[in-house]
Motif scaffolding. Sequence first.
Motif, short mmCIF file in Angstrom:
data_model
loop_
_atom_site.label_atom_id
_atom_site.label_comp_id
_atom_site.label_asym_id
_atom_site.label_seq_id
_atom_site.Cartn_x
_atom_site.Cartn_y
_atom_site.Cartn_z
N ARG A 1 31.38 78.08 79.80
CA ARG A 1 30.94 77.53 78.52
C ARG A 1 31.88 77.97 77.41
O ARG A 1 32.51 79.04 77.49
N GLN A 2 31.95 77.19 76.36
CA GLN A 2 32.72 77.63 75.20
C GLN A 2 32.00 78.80 74.54
O GLN A 2 30.77 78.84 74.47
N LYS A 3 32.80 79.74 74.06
CA LYS A 3 32.26 81.02 73.65
C LYS A 3 31.33 80.93 72.44
O LYS A 3 30.32 81.64 72.35
N GLY A 4 31.65 80.06 71.49
CA GLY A 4 30.81 79.93 70.31
C GLY A 4 29.40 79.49 70.66
O GLY A 4 28.43 79.95 70.05
N TYR A 5 29.28 78.59 71.63
CA TYR A 5 27.96 78.16 72.07
C TYR A 5 27.24 79.29 72.79
O TYR A 5 26.06 79.55 72.54
N SER A 6 27.95 79.97 73.67
CA SER A 6 27.33 81.03 74.45
C SER A 6 26.69 82.10 73.58
O SER A 6 25.55 82.50 73.78
N ARG B 1 35.04 87.19 67.62
CA ARG B 1 35.27 86.47 66.36
C ARG B 1 34.07 85.61 65.98
O ARG B 1 33.60 85.63 64.84
N ASP B 2 33.56 84.85 66.95
CA ASP B 2 32.43 83.97 66.66
C ASP B 2 31.17 84.78 66.37
O ASP B 2 30.42 84.49 65.43
#
Length: 658
Positions: A174-179, A296-297
Motif C-alpha cells: 500500500r502507499q504509505k500515506g494511506y497506511s 514524513r506523512d
Amino acid sequence: MHNNRYAPPAALLPIALAVTLALAACGGSSDDSTATSSPDNFSVPAAPKGLGTADTAPVQDEASILPFVDYAYTNQRGDARYATDATNAGVRVLDGYLALWTPSTLIVDAGVTAAANGSYPAVVASSWTGIPGDSTDGTIVNASILSTNINYVINATTSRTADQATAAYLDDRRQKGYSVTDGMGPLTGAWRTAAQQTTTITSVASDATTVLYNDNGNNIGVGTSSGNTSFGAAVDLISSMGNNASTEPAKRFYKYARPWRWSSSVIVVPALVPAESGTPNVDGGFPSGHAAEAGRDGLAMAYLVPERFQEMATRALELGENRIIAGMHSPLDVMGGRIQSEALVAANLVANTAATRQAAVTQAHTALMAATNTTTLAAFNQYAHSGTTSTDRFADHATNKANYLRRLTYGFPQIADTGKTAQVPKDAEILLETRLPYLSADQRRIVLKTTAVASGYPVMDDKEGWGRLNLFAAADGYGAFNGDVSVAMDATQGGFNALDYWQNDIAGKGKFSLSGTGTLVFNGNNSYTGGTEIDGGTLQADSVTGFGNGDVYVAGGTAVFNATSPVTTVNYTQLAAGSTQANLGNNGQGQLKASGTVTLVGGTLNVKFASGFAPAVGSTLTVITAGKLQGKFTTVNVAGFKATPVYTSTGMQIQITG
C-alpha cells in the motif's frame, strides 16, 4: 487499558456544591471545632527562588554545522550518483552510519567537471554490486553491531506470526500515506473521507507469492488543485513533505545491502518475494525509503491533528518495524529513515509560511469536527480518544510509549560517548508547534533537549542532533527543569491551551511557574527541586510526586490534589487569592502531605470526592498533614455535604455532619 488521558478528569468538571462553609479569615474568631493551635501571627514565606535563570538550547554554530533546514534543497534524486556527505544534506544527516560501515569511495571522472554540472563535485559513484562481501561496496567498521543488525532480522522473520506477515505485506504494497492514517484511530474514517484517500491493496491476494501487486490508489488524497476545497489545504501540506525527500542519494552513497542479501536465513514474507529487486546495485538498504516516507506523512498528520500526535508518531515507526518483519530492511535501515524524515518534515514545515500552516490546521479541524459532530476542541479531543484497545490499537499511552522507545534504538548497545548533552537542530521545534502551542519556540527547543535519547547509540549521533530526538516524549512536556520554567496558558483559545497533560518524569533543579487561565496536569514521577509557583490557572497533581520535591506556593489560581495517595511537598503556602482543591477518596487519595510547614493566608479550599467514594455522615476526613500548619482558609466548600473544618498544629480535617 483504554487511554483516557485527554479526557477532562471528572474532578475538573463543574459540581454543584451543596453547602459553602464561610470561615473567619486567618486571625479571626472561631469556635473550638475550627480552632488551630498555630499562632494567629506568623511570617508568610516567600515564593520559591528557583535557579534564577532559564535553560537554553541554542542553535549550533553554522560555521561548523550546516543546518539541514537550510540545505535540504541539496538532497535531489537526480544527483544520487554524485551525492556525498559533504554535498548532500540527506546523506549528511545520516553520517552516524560511518562509525559502522565505510562505503566505497567515489571516483573522480575526468569527463565531468564541477563547473559543468554546478551542483555536485566532479565525481561519479564507484561500481558497487550491492552484494555483501564485494569490496567495491564498502568495508565493515563495527562487525558486532552490523552482525546484531542482521541477526535481528533473522529472528524477526523466522518468528513472525501470520498477522504480522499480513501487516508487513500491506505496509509494503500500500502507499504509505494511506497506511499510516489508521493511526488516527476513531478519526480514521473521517480523515480518509475528507482527504478522499483511496487504495487498491486491501488484502493479500491468493496469488501474491507470484504476482506483484502495486497500489493504484491516491496515497495521501486529493489536494486543492484537484478540487478538494474542504480538506485540500491539509492534503497539500502533507504533499509538501515530499519536497527534497528522496532516499536515493543516501542509498547510493552508503551502499549497504538489504538484509536478505546478507543472510539466506532472513525469510522474506512469501507474498513479497515478487517485490525483491533483481538489480542489487540500485537497491540499497540504508536508509529505508518506506520508513522515511511513513515518517514524513505521519508527522505531517500529527502536526495537523496534534490530538493524535503521539499515536501518529507511533504508527509511523510501526510501519518501519514492519519493514524489518517483512525481511526487506534491517533495524539500522529504518532508524535511518526515521532520522531523515524528522529533518525533512521540519525543513518543509519551515518552507511553508505560518499562514499556510495555520490554514491547513484550521481546515483539518473544521472538516473533522463537522464529520464527528463535535463543536469544541475539548469534545473533539475526547472523540479522538474514544476508542478502546479492541477498536484502536493505539488507544493505550503506556503501550505506545514503550513501543516508540523500543523502535528508536531496537535494543542496540551504546557504542560511543554516553554522556553528551543533547543538541537541538535548527528549527526542530516547529515539529511541536501545534502540540505545545502555549510554549514559546525557545521552550519547545528545551523540551526537545530534555527529552532526547542518550548519546552513543548506533546511527543516532549525527552532528546536528536529529537522531536523538524523541518526539513521543517531547509531546509529554519537559523531561527536566534545568532552568526555571514559566508557562502561561489561555483557556479561551481552547485545545491544549485550555487543558494539557505532562506525563514525563521531570527532574532538575529549576522552578516551575504557571499563570493564565488554563489547566496543566502533572502525573509523572517528578523530582525537580526548584519549587512550584501558581499565579493563575490550575496545576493538578495526578501523581504523588506531581509537584516535585520542593515548595509549592499558590499566589493565585488553583492547586489540585488528585493522586491516588497523598501528594507530597516540602512546604506549602497559599495566599488569599489562591485556591486548593482536594479530590478525596480512599487510602489518602487527594490529600496533601507536607514534610515542612503549610501556611494558609486565607483563600479557598474546595473538597470534592473521587468517583465511587461517598463519605459517611459523622466521618472525619483528612485533607492536610504537615510537620506544622499555620493559618486557615477563608472559605471551605464541600461538594454534596455539610461539613465542619478542623485545624490542628499539624494538619487539617473535615467532619462530615450531614
